[in-house]
Design a protein around this motif. Structure first.
Motif, mmCIF file in Angstrom:
data_model
loop_
_atom_site.group_PDB
_atom_site.id
_atom_site.type_symbol
_atom_site.label_atom_id
_atom_site.label_comp_id
_atom_site.label_asym_id
_atom_site.label_seq_id
_atom_site.Cartn_x
_atom_site.Cartn_y
_atom_site.Cartn_z
ATOM 1 N N GLN A 48 -7.517 0.985 -4.575
ATOM 2 C CA GLN A 48 -6.488 1.769 -5.261
ATOM 3 C C GLN A 48 -5.395 2.119 -4.263
ATOM 4 O OE1 GLN A 48 -9.113 4.926 -6.511
ATOM 5 N NE2 GLN A 48 -8.755 4.445 -8.675
ATOM 6 N N PHE A 49 -4.208 2.397 -4.791
ATOM 7 C CA PHE A 49 -3.102 2.730 -3.888
ATOM 8 C C PHE A 49 -2.507 4.078 -4.252
ATOM 9 C CE2 PHE A 49 -3.538 -1.874 -4.251
ATOM 10 C CZ PHE A 49 -3.871 -2.141 -2.934
ATOM 11 N N THR A 50 -1.838 4.682 -3.290
ATOM 12 C CA THR A 50 -1.235 5.989 -3.551
ATOM 13 C C THR A 50 0.182 6.015 -2.961
ATOM 14 O OG1 THR A 50 -1.397 7.621 -1.813
ATOM 15 C CG2 THR A 50 -3.382 6.720 -2.421
ATOM 16 N N GLU A 51 0.806 7.182 -3.016
ATOM 17 C CA GLU A 51 2.181 7.365 -2.524
ATOM 18 C C GLU A 51 3.083 6.254 -3.039
ATOM 19 O OE1 GLU A 51 2.492 8.409 1.673
ATOM 20 O OE2 GLU A 51 0.466 9.245 1.598
ATOM 21 N N ASN A 52 3.159 6.171 -4.359
ATOM 22 C CA ASN A 52 4.008 5.154 -4.987
ATOM 23 C C ASN A 52 3.637 3.741 -4.603
ATOM 24 O OD1 ASN A 52 5.863 5.986 -6.829
ATOM 25 N ND2 ASN A 52 7.158 6.937 -5.240
ATOM 26 N N ASP A 53 2.316 3.491 -4.521
ATOM 27 C CA ASP A 53 1.830 2.153 -4.190
ATOM 28 C C ASP A 53 2.270 1.671 -2.817
ATOM 29 O OD1 ASP A 53 0.333 1.839 -6.457
ATOM 30 O OD2 ASP A 53 1.941 0.885 -7.611
ATOM 31 N N THR A 54 2.464 2.601 -1.891
ATOM 32 C CA THR A 54 2.829 2.155 -0.547
ATOM 33 C C THR A 54 1.678 2.311 0.444
ATOM 34 O OG1 THR A 54 3.666 4.345 0.006
ATOM 35 C CG2 THR A 54 5.281 2.749 -0.816
ATOM 36 N N LYS A 55 0.605 3.014 0.027
ATOM 37 C CA LYS A 55 -0.520 3.232 0.940
ATOM 38 C C LYS A 55 -1.835 2.936 0.235
ATOM 39 C CE LYS A 55 1.184 5.155 4.717
ATOM 40 N NZ LYS A 55 2.555 5.565 4.414
ATOM 41 N N PHE A 56 -2.804 2.451 1.004
ATOM 42 C CA PHE A 56 -4.150 2.269 0.464
ATOM 43 C C PHE A 56 -4.780 3.645 0.276
ATOM 44 C CE2 PHE A 56 -8.769 1.790 1.302
ATOM 45 C CZ PHE A 56 -9.075 1.064 0.150
ATOM 46 N N ASN A 57 -5.409 3.854 -0.864
ATOM 47 C CA ASN A 57 -6.039 5.149 -1.143
ATOM 48 C C ASN A 57 -7.465 5.141 -0.593
ATOM 49 O OD1 ASN A 57 -7.095 7.462 -2.143
ATOM 50 N ND2 ASN A 57 -6.510 7.082 -4.290
ATOM 51 N N SER A 58 -7.668 5.857 0.503
ATOM 52 C CA SER A 58 -8.970 5.804 1.157
ATOM 53 C C SER A 58 -9.916 6.899 0.677
ATOM 54 C CB SER A 58 -8.798 5.865 2.670
ATOM 55 O OG SER A 58 -8.102 7.033 2.996
ATOM 56 N N ALA A 59 -9.481 7.658 -0.350
ATOM 57 C CA ALA A 59 -10.346 8.729 -0.858
ATOM 58 C C ALA A 59 -11.654 8.131 -1.391
ATOM 59 C CB ALA A 59 -9.625 9.494 -1.968
ATOM 60 N N GLY A 60 -12.769 8.631 -0.880
ATOM 61 C CA GLY A 60 -14.072 8.186 -1.357
ATOM 62 C C GLY A 60 -14.493 6.811 -0.859
#
Ligand SMILES: Cc1cc2nc3c(=O)[nH]c(=O)nc-3n(C[C@H](O)[C@H](O)[C@H](O)COP(=O)(O)OP(=O)(O)OC[C@H]3O[C@@H](n4cnc5c(N)ncnc54)[C@H](O)[C@@H]3O)c2cc1C
Ligand SMILES: Nc1ncnc2c1ncn2[C@@H]1O[C@H](COP(=O)(O)O)[C@@H](O)[C@H]1O
Lengths: 325, 247
Positions: free
Chosen positions: B18-30
């Motif tokens: 999953q990505f975050t920050e407007n799809d600019t970063k990989f979402n490493s949560a969990g």
């Protein structure tokens, strides 16, 4: 100034992946209004006409045996060509040799590299934005190349090659190089049956997994592959148990392939397996468990016993082929 | 012979992407992070085996990354590496990472530099050849076997249409593929020892990133799977020809 392409010969012919690269280079060159120059080493008399037909206007023909065994020398050859042709963009195939050479040449030239591009760059002034797969095919990312010279390696089978009548000027290219030959080849072991395309380039692939129960049952897999003119592949446990040679192993830790057709027989569809095959255009899954996860990533599925389905499929393919002729 | 093994810190193979920050970063949560499988199973384990047989004197692991990769580095130490180095910098550009590895190897006289064939997050297959280029060392790519005989190393490597056996003298850079060694599980003693083994943090050498990631997107999955019954296999052949146009 130019767009430079590194091309290779295999079995007396320009590699299919090289022609894809020349086409790709021509597409970029058109936008930049630059000529396409192809570099080819050790042609041993192979016809180069298709390099022209794919869009190159000039072919630099080198004759350097050492560069074939030592990628450091191949890289120096390309760095030389890049300088003498004032290359703004350099294209490689993201295949075994491209992976060994492109990053080295890029590092030497202080040029940014996008490895495994799947689309044309979006060119905006001097900035290039290029898409490539990341997370083993589960996602893609748009990379920006920040350097002046750009290096792109192209994921094989991402584009169809289009050939048009065009002839390229061939010039000898043998600059003096300084890198010593440090890699000695002792023995070459071929697993090339000569009949079908090597797995990384294959357009049709028939693959089987642990559901086949044992290596003695691979006869129907090979026969199905033969009826289609396909190359065979397998899941990781099958290679680990030595049922099949390890070069057939596809997935996260094996080869990543993207054929037009991938037929998976008796393979559950674990995420690590999918990582190597989910770029395939069409996926067919044959599995006796209707809950097998692979069906969620397939275009066509048959639930049932491989040992009864595959022989029927072979028969139908043979009928189809007979009707085609 | 001192061996430097470059290890990368990657999301576990089953992680949800999953990505975050407007799809600019990989979402490493969990997400659980692991040593990149090629780096651990093949490069590091083979390096440890070379030390066990007396061919190598020291095995150092090097990682370019931020503080969040400490657990991954400790796992490498638990497996048996003698010491570890973390170059304290973000690591998204292959060229930048290669500069760090090359610089550390050179200043500290490592003759054998081992990497994995590719990372499972960025899939670049790029860092090893770039390190070799920066150091002007030979590069052995996709090695499935590595044996040492004094300063001369013998490899088996995958090439188009087969494999080949090659020889090369130190110093050199090698990327490891499946076959070079077997996965190991750290034992209790290793895990205890890892806590006190040296982990040095060094500042990055000046180098410029030559690429950057603008955005991520998930690749579309397949929406529907057309089911065909076993008594109607001719239909599959027709669909492959007419609809999918692949045969
Ligand atoms: C870090 C990591 C990396 C990995 N890398 C890879 C990789 O690169 N490639 C890879 O393949 N795996 C890889 N794996 C392993 C992966 O997780 C699976 O274990 C593996 O893919 C399973 O192989 P399989 O589908 O052949 O076997 P199984 O999972 O055992 O599946 C066999 C399938 O056959 C079906 N079947 C049984 N009998 C029949 C029959 N008579 N007819 C039809 N179907 C039948 C069953 O229903 C089942 O779905 C990796 C694992 C890890 C942890
Ligand atoms: N941040 C990093 N720190 C240390 N080694 C790395 C890093 N990134 C990549 N590598 C090494 O380079 C290899 C190839 O990575 P890549 O070019 O990203 O596919 C990996 O298998 C690692 O051995």
């Amino acid at each position: 100034m130019s767009v430079l392409v590194y091309t290779e010969i295999n079995k007396g012919q320009v590699k299919k992946s090289s022609l894809e690269c020349v086409n790709y280079a021509a597409h970029i060159a058109k936008q930049l209004n630059l000529p396409v120059v192809a570099l080819v080493n050790n042609t041993s008399g192979a016809p180069l006409t298709d390099i022209g037909n794919a869009g190159a206007s000039k072919i630099l023909q080198a004759n350097n045996q050492a560069a074939l065994s030592d990628n450091a020398i191949a890289s120096e050859l390309i760095e030389n060509a890049a300088k003498s042709e004032n290359a703004k963009v350099i294209i490689f195939a993201f295949d075994t040799s491209g992976k060994a050479i492109a990053p080295r040449a890029a590092a030497k030239l202080k040029a940014g590299l996008v490895a495994g591009a799947i689309d044309y760059p979006v060119i905006n002034g001097t900035s290039f934005e290029i898409k490539k797969n990341v997370f083993s095919g589960k996602a893609s990312a748009v990379y920006t190349i920040l350097s002046e010279v750009k290096v792109i390696s192209l994921l094989p089978n991402s584009f169809k090659t289009v050939l048009a009548s065009n002839s390229a000027q061939i010039v000898d290219f043998n600059p003096s190089l300084t890198t010593p030959l440090r890699i000695k080849i002792k023995e070459i072991k071929s697993n090339d049956s000569g009949e079908t395309a090597p797995l990384p380039e294959a357009e049709l692939v028939v693959s089987a997994g642990r559901g086949l129960k044992g290596p003695e049952n691979w006869g129907i897999i090979e026969e199905l592959a033969k009826s289609l003119g396909a190359t065979t592949a397998c899941s990781r446990p099958v290679a680990d148990m030595h049922w099949r040679p390890h070069h057939e192993h596809v997935g996260q830790t094996g080869l990543a392939i993207r054929p037009n057709l991938y037929i998976a027989i008796g393979i559950s569809g674990a995420i690590q397996h999918l990582a190597g095959v989910n770029g395939s255009k069409t996926i067919v899954v044959i599995n006796n468990d209707k809950e097998a996860p692979f069906f969620k990533s397939a275009d066509y599925g048959i639930v049932g016993d491989a040992f009864s389905i595959v022989p029927k499929l072979i028969e139908e393919i043979k009928k189809f082929k007979a009707n085609q002729n | 012979m001192k061996i430097l093994v470059a290890i990368s810190n990657v999301p576990d193979t089953t992680s949800k992407i999953q990505f975050t920050e407007n799809d600019t970063k990989f979402n490493s949560a969990g997400v659980t992070y692991i040593i990149n499988p090629y780096d651990e199973w093949y490069a590091l384990v083979r390096a440890l085996e070379l030390k066990e047989t007396g061919a190598a004197t020291q095995v150092t692991i090097l990682h370019v990354g931020l503080t969040d990769s400490e657990a991954t580095i400790r796992k490498g130490l638990a497996l048996g590496a003698d010491d570890a180095v973390r170059v304290d910098a973000d690591s998204s550009d292959a060229f930048f990472v290669a500069e760090q590895i090359a610089n550390y190897a050179k200043t500290n006289n490592y003759e054998l530099i081992m990497l994995g064939k590719e990372t499972i997050n960025y899939n670049g297959s790029s860092v090893g050849a770039a390190v070799a280029g920066l150091l002007d060392y030979p590069f052995i790519s996709l090695a499935t076997k590595l044996d040492a005989n004094g300063k001369t190393l013998t490899f088996e490597q995958d090439v188009d249409g087969g494999s080949q056996i090659i020889e090369c003298d130190l110093p050199l850079v090698v990327s490891a593929a499946k076959g070079m060694a077997e996965q190991r599980i750290p034992n209790m003693r290793g895990i205890m020892a890892a806590r006190t083994k040296p982990l040095t943090i060094v500042a990055p050498t000046a180098a410029q990133a030559l690429t950057s990631i603008k955005s991520f997107s998930l690749n579309p999955g397949r929406t529907t799977c057309k089911m065909i019954t076993e008594d109607n296999i001719a239909e599959l052949v027709t669909l492959l020809h007419i609809e999918a146009k692949v045969i």
